[in-house]
Design a protein around this motif. Structure first.
Motif, PDB file in Angstrom:
ATOM      1  N   VAL A 105       0.826  -1.201   0.000  1.00  0.00           N
ATOM      2  CA  VAL A 105       0.000   0.000   0.000  1.00  0.00           C
ATOM      3  C   VAL A 105       0.863   1.256   0.000  1.00  0.00           C
ATOM      4  N   SER A 106       1.891   1.293   0.857  1.00  0.00           N
ATOM      5  CA  SER A 106       2.703   2.507   1.036  1.00  0.00           C
ATOM      6  C   SER A 106       3.993   2.418   0.242  1.00  0.00           C
ATOM      7  N   MET A 107       3.995   3.035  -0.930  1.00  0.00           N
ATOM      8  CA  MET A 107       5.200   3.116  -1.751  1.00  0.00           C
ATOM      9  C   MET A 107       5.367   4.564  -2.188  1.00  0.00           C
ATOM     10  N   PRO A 108       6.617   5.013  -2.321  1.00  0.00           N
ATOM     11  CA  PRO A 108       6.821   6.377  -2.822  1.00  0.00           C
ATOM     12  C   PRO A 108       6.370   6.483  -4.271  1.00  0.00           C
ATOM     13  N   GLY A 109       6.004   7.678  -4.663  1.00  0.00           N
ATOM     14  CA  GLY A 109       5.503   7.872  -6.031  1.00  0.00           C
ATOM     15  C   GLY A 109       4.086   7.350  -6.128  1.00  0.00           C
ATOM     16  N   MET A 110       3.893   6.302  -6.894  1.00  0.00           N
ATOM     17  CA  MET A 110       2.573   5.684  -7.049  1.00  0.00           C
ATOM     18  C   MET A 110       2.357   4.696  -5.905  1.00  0.00           C
ATOM     19  N   ASN A 111       1.366   4.958  -5.050  1.00  0.00           N
ATOM     20  CA  ASN A 111       1.112   4.018  -3.943  1.00  0.00           C
ATOM     21  C   ASN A 111       0.310   2.818  -4.451  1.00  0.00           C
ATOM     22  N   GLY A 112       0.090   1.853  -3.569  1.00  0.00           N
ATOM     23  CA  GLY A 112      -0.582   0.617  -3.955  1.00  0.00           C
ATOM     24  C   GLY A 112      -2.002   0.821  -4.452  1.00  0.00           C
ATOM     25  N   TRP A 113      -2.737   1.752  -3.816  1.00  0.00           N
ATOM     26  CA  TRP A 113      -4.114   2.009  -4.249  1.00  0.00           C
ATOM     27  C   TRP A 113      -4.126   2.582  -5.670  1.00  0.00           C
ATOM     28  N   GLN A 114      -3.212   3.511  -5.944  1.00  0.00           N
ATOM     29  CA  GLN A 114      -3.137   4.096  -7.281  1.00  0.00           C
ATOM     30  C   GLN A 114      -2.723   3.049  -8.312  1.00  0.00           C
ATOM     31  N   LEU A 115      -1.792   2.168  -7.915  1.00  0.00           N
ATOM     32  CA  LEU A 115      -1.363   1.108  -8.818  1.00  0.00           C
ATOM     33  C   LEU A 115      -2.505   0.141  -9.110  1.00  0.00           C
ATOM     34  N   ALA A 116      -3.282  -0.208  -8.081  1.00  0.00           N
ATOM     35  CA  ALA A 116      -4.423  -1.109  -8.296  1.00  0.00           C
ATOM     36  C   ALA A 116      -5.408  -0.498  -9.300  1.00  0.00           C
ATOM     37  N   ALA A 117      -5.676   0.800  -9.161  1.00  0.00           N
ATOM     38  CA  ALA A 117      -6.570   1.485 -10.099  1.00  0.00           C
ATOM     39  C   ALA A 117      -5.972   1.484 -11.507  1.00  0.00           C
ATOM     40  N   ALA A 118      -4.654   1.701 -11.610  1.00  0.00           N
ATOM     41  CA  ALA A 118      -3.990   1.699 -12.923  1.00  0.00           C
ATOM     42  C   ALA A 118      -4.032   0.313 -13.562  1.00  0.00           C
ATOM     43  N   LEU A 119      -3.864  -0.735 -12.750  1.00  0.00           N
ATOM     44  CA  LEU A 119      -3.944  -2.097 -13.286  1.00  0.00           C
ATOM     45  C   LEU A 119      -5.331  -2.373 -13.844  1.00  0.00           C
ATOM     46  N   ARG A 120      -6.353  -1.994 -13.090  1.00  0.00           N
ATOM     47  CA  ARG A 120      -7.734  -2.212 -13.571  1.00  0.00           C
ATOM     48  C   ARG A 120      -7.994  -1.383 -14.829  1.00  0.00           C
ATOM     49  N   ALA A 121      -7.418  -0.174 -14.891  1.00  0.00           N
ATOM     50  CA  ALA A 121      -7.582   0.666 -16.088  1.00  0.00           C
ATOM     51  C   ALA A 121      -6.876   0.045 -17.293  1.00  0.00           C
ATOM     52  N   ASN A 122      -5.863  -0.813 -17.029  1.00  0.00           N
ATOM     53  CA  ASN A 122      -5.150  -1.525 -18.094  1.00  0.00           C
ATOM     54  C   ASN A 122      -5.785  -2.888 -18.371  1.00  0.00           C
ATOM     55  N   ALA A 123      -7.037  -3.062 -17.973  1.00  0.00           N
ATOM     56  CA  ALA A 123      -7.822  -4.275 -18.235  1.00  0.00           C
ATOM     57  C   ALA A 123      -7.303  -5.505 -17.503  1.00  0.00           C
ATOM     58  N   VAL A 124      -6.603  -5.312 -16.392  1.00  0.00           N
ATOM     59  CA  VAL A 124      -6.158  -6.446 -15.571  1.00  0.00           C
ATOM     60  C   VAL A 124      -7.347  -6.901 -14.734  1.00  0.00           C
ATOM     61  N   ILE A 125      -7.746  -8.168 -14.918  1.00  0.00           N
ATOM     62  CA  ILE A 125      -8.880  -8.699 -14.158  1.00  0.00           C
ATOM     63  C   ILE A 125      -8.420  -9.692 -13.084  1.00  0.00           C
TER      64      ILE A 125
END
Length: 194
Positions: A105-125
């Protein structure tokens, strides 16, 4: 050990005398047990799973955390891809076909929540498990509303317990675990021989 005590909100200290020895003191905030109970019977150890090999991506800015999860899962037959940041994960995404993601969850730059949203936006199911040292964070997803979908499938608190990690992966990936054969105790063997 220092990392684990820090994650659990504790402290570790050392007192050392050359030629005599060392004393390590670990202080942890643990809940009190009012009524002691007998230790549970040891569960059979998982040695792998049936079926095709699964690839997991572990995204954490701390190499120790990534390595720990990799060391837990690789001997069981998982192929573990490690990424040190959210942007690194997105770069690696087209290069590997992952069956699940474990995101800090806690990472510098893009945190885990933002990454999860980006993965879903990239059609990761594929399933996403959020991992955090903040146990109070629980199932919370920032800015989660009825209109916004939930980006993750499950949540784990650090330090990661292998049994809980395997339980969550087993459920999300519908794995059939393979166990070591049960080992009889010496007492039970002696009784059976009589």
């Amino acid at each position: 050990t220092r990392l684990l005590t820090d994650i659990m909100g504790g402290d570790i200290a050392v007192q050392s005398t050359p030629g005599v020895g060392s004393t390590f003191i670990v202080t942890l905030m643990l809940s009190r047990i009012d009524t002691p109970s007998l230790a549970p019977v040891a569960a059979r150890r998982v040695r792998g799973y049936a079926g095709a090999r699964k690839t997991l991506m572990v995204v954490d800015d701390d190499p120790t955390h990534r390595g720990l999860i990799s060391d837990l899962l690789t001997p069981l037959g998982f192929h573990v891809v490690e990424a040190h940041s959210g942007s690194d994960c997105l770069v690696l995404l087209p290069q590997c076909s992952c069956d699940a993601f474990l995101l800090d969850v806690s990472m510098p730059g893009m945190n885990g929540w933002q990454l999860a949203a980006a993965l879903r936006a990239n059609a990761v199911i594929e399933p996403i498990i959020m991992v955090s040292a903040d146990a109070r964070e629980g199932q919370h997803q920032p800015h989660n509303t009825r209109e916004q979908p939930r980006w993750h499938d499950d949540y784990l608190a650090k330090p990661v317990r292998q049994t809980l990690l395997l339980e969550k992966l087993g459920n999300l990936l519908q794995l059939q675990w393979l166990h070591d054969p049960a080992v009889e105790s010496a007492g039970a063997s002696a009784t059976a021989a009589e």
